[in-house]
Write a protein that holds these residues in place. Structure first.
Motif, PDB file in Angstrom:
ATOM      1  N   CYS A   1     -23.020 -42.525  13.890  1.00  0.00           N
ATOM      2  CA  CYS A   1     -22.844 -41.099  13.610  1.00  0.00           C
ATOM      3  C   CYS A   1     -22.570 -40.876  12.122  1.00  0.00           C
ATOM      4  O   CYS A   1     -22.095 -40.063  11.712  1.00  0.00           O
ATOM      5  CB  CYS A   1     -21.514 -40.543  14.345  1.00  0.00           C
ATOM      6  N   ILE A   2     -23.033 -41.895  11.147  1.00  0.00           N
ATOM      7  CA  ILE A   2     -22.639 -42.011   9.871  1.00  0.00           C
ATOM      8  C   ILE A   2     -23.399 -40.755   8.930  1.00  0.00           C
ATOM      9  O   ILE A   2     -22.609 -40.549   8.045  1.00  0.00           O
ATOM     10  CB  ILE A   2     -23.230 -43.417   9.349  1.00  0.00           C
ATOM     11  N   ASN A   3     -24.374 -40.334   9.477  1.00  0.00           N
ATOM     12  CA  ASN A   3     -24.880 -39.020   8.777  1.00  0.00           C
ATOM     13  C   ASN A   3     -24.320 -37.839   9.033  1.00  0.00           C
ATOM     14  O   ASN A   3     -24.385 -36.950   8.258  1.00  0.00           O
ATOM     15  CB  ASN A   3     -26.498 -38.974   9.208  1.00  0.00           C
ATOM     16  N   ASP A   4     -23.315 -37.777   9.929  1.00  0.00           N
ATOM     17  CA  ASP A   4     -22.738 -36.394  10.255  1.00  0.00           C
ATOM     18  C   ASP A   4     -21.386 -36.797  11.074  1.00  0.00           C
ATOM     19  O   ASP A   4     -21.335 -37.110  12.045  1.00  0.00           O
ATOM     20  CB  ASP A   4     -23.392 -35.674  11.256  1.00  0.00           C
ATOM     21  N   HIS A   5     -20.177 -36.598  10.201  1.00  0.00           N
ATOM     22  CA  HIS A   5     -18.903 -36.912  10.798  1.00  0.00           C
ATOM     23  C   HIS A   5     -18.549 -36.241  11.943  1.00  0.00           C
ATOM     24  O   HIS A   5     -17.947 -36.617  13.117  1.00  0.00           O
ATOM     25  CB  HIS A   5     -17.890 -36.796   9.547  1.00  0.00           C
ATOM     26  N   SER A   6     -19.161 -35.026  12.064  1.00  0.00           N
ATOM     27  CA  SER A   6     -18.843 -34.028  13.170  1.00  0.00           C
ATOM     28  C   SER A   6     -19.322 -34.606  14.561  1.00  0.00           C
ATOM     29  O   SER A   6     -18.858 -34.089  15.447  1.00  0.00           O
ATOM     30  CB  SER A   6     -19.329 -32.748  12.808  1.00  0.00           C
ATOM     31  N   THR A   7     -20.344 -35.537  14.547  1.00  0.00           N
ATOM     32  CA  THR A   7     -20.767 -36.060  15.646  1.00  0.00           C
ATOM     33  C   THR A   7     -20.157 -37.331  16.252  1.00  0.00           C
ATOM     34  O   THR A   7     -20.604 -37.874  17.124  1.00  0.00           O
ATOM     35  CB  THR A   7     -22.275 -36.251  15.354  1.00  0.00           C
ATOM     36  N   CYS A   8     -19.096 -37.448  15.260  1.00  0.00           N
ATOM     37  CA  CYS A   8     -18.554 -38.954  15.678  1.00  0.00           C
ATOM     38  C   CYS A   8     -17.162 -38.642  16.724  1.00  0.00           C
ATOM     39  O   CYS A   8     -16.935 -37.448  16.966  1.00  0.00           O
ATOM     40  CB  CYS A   8     -17.832 -39.389  14.502  1.00  0.00           C
ATOM     41  N   ALA A   9     -16.816 -39.634  17.566  1.00  0.00           N
ATOM     42  CA  ALA A   9     -15.893 -39.219  18.449  1.00  0.00           C
ATOM     43  C   ALA A   9     -14.740 -38.997  17.733  1.00  0.00           C
ATOM     44  O   ALA A   9     -14.443 -39.228  16.694  1.00  0.00           O
ATOM     45  CB  ALA A   9     -15.691 -40.499  19.237  1.00  0.00           C
ATOM     46  N   GLN A  10     -13.707 -38.009  18.211  1.00  0.00           N
ATOM     47  CA  GLN A  10     -12.429 -37.469  17.783  1.00  0.00           C
ATOM     48  C   GLN A  10     -11.486 -38.527  18.008  1.00  0.00           C
ATOM     49  O   GLN A  10     -10.282 -38.678  17.426  1.00  0.00           O
ATOM     50  CB  GLN A  10     -12.027 -36.306  18.597  1.00  0.00           C
ATOM     51  N   GLY A  11     -11.710 -39.670  19.122  1.00  0.00           N
ATOM     52  CA  GLY A  11     -10.687 -40.708  19.140  1.00  0.00           C
ATOM     53  C   GLY A  11     -11.292 -42.073  19.712  1.00  0.00           C
ATOM     54  O   GLY A  11     -12.511 -41.837  20.384  1.00  0.00           O
ATOM     55  N   ALA A  12     -10.682 -42.927  19.775  1.00  0.00           N
ATOM     56  CA  ALA A  12     -11.230 -44.228  20.512  1.00  0.00           C
ATOM     57  C   ALA A  12      -9.798 -44.833  21.171  1.00  0.00           C
ATOM     58  O   ALA A  12      -8.893 -44.895  20.461  1.00  0.00           O
ATOM     59  CB  ALA A  12     -11.953 -45.192  19.572  1.00  0.00           C
ATOM     60  N   ARG A  13     -10.128 -45.732  22.059  1.00  0.00           N
ATOM     61  CA  ARG A  13      -9.224 -46.361  22.908  1.00  0.00           C
ATOM     62  C   ARG A  13      -9.432 -47.919  23.366  1.00  0.00           C
ATOM     63  O   ARG A  13     -10.744 -47.815  24.018  1.00  0.00           O
ATOM     64  CB  ARG A  13      -8.695 -45.534  23.909  1.00  0.00           C
TER      65      ARG A  13
ATOM     66  N   PRO B   1      -3.777 -61.593  31.996  1.00  0.00           N
ATOM     67  CA  PRO B   1      -3.952 -62.375  33.225  1.00  0.00           C
ATOM     68  C   PRO B   1      -3.177 -62.064  34.502  1.00  0.00           C
ATOM     69  O   PRO B   1      -3.874 -62.136  35.773  1.00  0.00           O
ATOM     70  CB  PRO B   1      -3.824 -63.654  32.895  1.00  0.00           C
ATOM     71  N   ARG B   2      -1.906 -61.440  34.155  1.00  0.00           N
ATOM     72  CA  ARG B   2      -1.229 -60.861  35.600  1.00  0.00           C
ATOM     73  C   ARG B   2      -1.447 -59.377  36.028  1.00  0.00           C
ATOM     74  O   ARG B   2      -1.143 -59.157  36.807  1.00  0.00           O
ATOM     75  CB  ARG B   2       0.296 -60.827  35.031  1.00  0.00           C
ATOM     76  N   GLY B   3      -2.531 -58.726  35.171  1.00  0.00           N
ATOM     77  CA  GLY B   3      -2.902 -57.446  35.149  1.00  0.00           C
ATOM     78  C   GLY B   3      -2.172 -56.313  34.538  1.00  0.00           C
ATOM     79  O   GLY B   3      -2.368 -55.315  34.811  1.00  0.00           O
ATOM     80  N   ASP B   4      -1.388 -56.674  33.793  1.00  0.00           N
ATOM     81  CA  ASP B   4      -0.561 -55.647  32.735  1.00  0.00           C
ATOM     82  C   ASP B   4      -1.707 -55.157  31.680  1.00  0.00           C
ATOM     83  O   ASP B   4      -2.580 -55.838  31.516  1.00  0.00           O
ATOM     84  CB  ASP B   4       0.532 -56.452  32.045  1.00  0.00           C
ATOM     85  N   VAL B   5      -1.630 -53.923  31.404  1.00  0.00           N
ATOM     86  CA  VAL B   5      -2.381 -52.989  30.689  1.00  0.00           C
ATOM     87  C   VAL B   5      -1.934 -52.449  29.443  1.00  0.00           C
ATOM     88  O   VAL B   5      -0.473 -51.849  29.651  1.00  0.00           O
ATOM     89  CB  VAL B   5      -3.303 -52.019  31.673  1.00  0.00           C
ATOM     90  N   MET B   6      -2.414 -52.611  28.225  1.00  0.00           N
ATOM     91  CA  MET B   6      -1.898 -51.791  26.997  1.00  0.00           C
ATOM     92  C   MET B   6      -3.019 -51.422  26.326  1.00  0.00           C
ATOM     93  O   MET B   6      -4.013 -52.150  26.407  1.00  0.00           O
ATOM     94  CB  MET B   6      -0.906 -52.737  26.499  1.00  0.00           C
ATOM     95  N   SER B   7      -2.890 -50.265  25.650  1.00  0.00           N
ATOM     96  CA  SER B   7      -4.137 -49.779  24.837  1.00  0.00           C
ATOM     97  C   SER B   7      -3.663 -49.883  23.283  1.00  0.00           C
ATOM     98  O   SER B   7      -2.401 -49.534  22.766  1.00  0.00           O
ATOM     99  CB  SER B   7      -4.441 -48.395  25.294  1.00  0.00           C
ATOM    100  N   VAL B   8      -4.863 -49.717  22.636  1.00  0.00           N
ATOM    101  CA  VAL B   8      -4.808 -49.492  20.964  1.00  0.00           C
ATOM    102  C   VAL B   8      -5.486 -48.043  20.918  1.00  0.00           C
ATOM    103  O   VAL B   8      -6.743 -48.183  21.289  1.00  0.00           O
ATOM    104  CB  VAL B   8      -5.356 -50.705  20.313  1.00  0.00           C
ATOM    105  N   SER B   9      -5.033 -47.270  20.315  1.00  0.00           N
ATOM    106  CA  SER B   9      -5.804 -45.886  20.203  1.00  0.00           C
ATOM    107  C   SER B   9      -5.872 -45.586  18.848  1.00  0.00           C
ATOM    108  O   SER B   9      -5.009 -45.917  17.835  1.00  0.00           O
ATOM    109  CB  SER B   9      -5.084 -44.627  20.812  1.00  0.00           C
ATOM    110  N   VAL B  10      -6.945 -44.926  18.230  1.00  0.00           N
ATOM    111  CA  VAL B  10      -7.711 -44.622  16.977  1.00  0.00           C
ATOM    112  C   VAL B  10      -7.991 -42.946  16.915  1.00  0.00           C
ATOM    113  O   VAL B  10      -8.677 -42.993  17.679  1.00  0.00           O
ATOM    114  CB  VAL B  10      -8.551 -45.684  16.325  1.00  0.00           C
TER     115      VAL B  10
END
Length: 207
Positions: free
Chosen positions: A170-182, A188-197
């Motif tokens: 999406c480098i040619n048009d920032h408006s086409t980039c995603a508004q967020g990422a996760r 190993p025990r099944g615990d979940v955590m997220s990093v959001s940008v």
């Protein structure tokens, strides 16, 4: 009188444990120890998962700092943007890269170990922790998960994130980039955590 006194004296109390009492005490100790150790293992797993999440967040922040400053790449390039690349097919590895060889907002490395590779640093996740899922929020506002690839790029002088998903630039048009990422992480025990940008450059860690 002395003999009578001794004869009428009550017998000393038996202070020894019976076998049943000993078994009951032992069983209680085993149960309590099992519960404590189980909780301790779970606590340790959550702490390691949280540390991993913050390490990834710091890598993204490092890319942001490099991207908005003048960080040299391969000895002569000072104008490249910097980003972090995630690939769902390699869930235990992510790369910090400089968008210098082909300025497309994506991590390009056709020949690893050569000057044709944009790699700055590769990080391998150990001890069974993995990247479980990659998600992005497009302009429509509905998060999409199950992405094959995720590239988060920062370009000088703004701290904003250029978020490309599934290897589509999406480098040619920032408006086409995603508004967020996760980036969703799994222990190993099944615990979940997220990093959001977020597109504005905000980086956070949470469940």
């Amino acid at each position: 009188m002395a003999l009578t006194h001794l004869r009428n004296r009550p017998a000393p109390l038996d202070r020894a444990f019976t076998l049943i009492e000993l078994l009951v005490v032992t069983a209680l100790i085993v149960i309590i120890s099992t519960v404590v150790l189980a909780d301790n293992n779970r606590f340790g797993g959550v702490v390691l998962l949280e540390n991993l999440a913050y390490n990834i967040a710091l890598s993204i922040r490092q890319a942001q700092v490099y991207g908005i400053s003048v960080a040299r790449f391969q000895g002569s390039t000072f104008s490249a943007g910097y980003g972090v690349h995630f690939d769902a097919s390699i869930p235990d590895t992510y790369e910090l890269f400089a968008d210098a060889i082909t300025a497309n907002g994506l991590y390009d490395c056709p020949e690893p170990g050569t000057n044709d590779c944009e790699l700055v640093q590769s990080t391998t996740i150990s001890t069974g922790y993995t990247i479980q899922d990659l998600c992005a929020t497009p302009a429509s506002g509905t998060e999409v998960c199950g992405l094959s690839k995720l590239d988060i790029l920062f370009i000088r002088p703004e701290p904003d994130a250029w978020i490309s998903s599934n290897g589509v630039s999406c480098i040619n048009d920032h408006s086409t980039c995603a508004q967020g990422a996760r980036i969703q992480l799994l222990s190993p025990r099944g615990d979940v955590m997220s990093v959001s940008v977020q597109a504005n450059g905000q980086i956070s860690v949470g469940k």
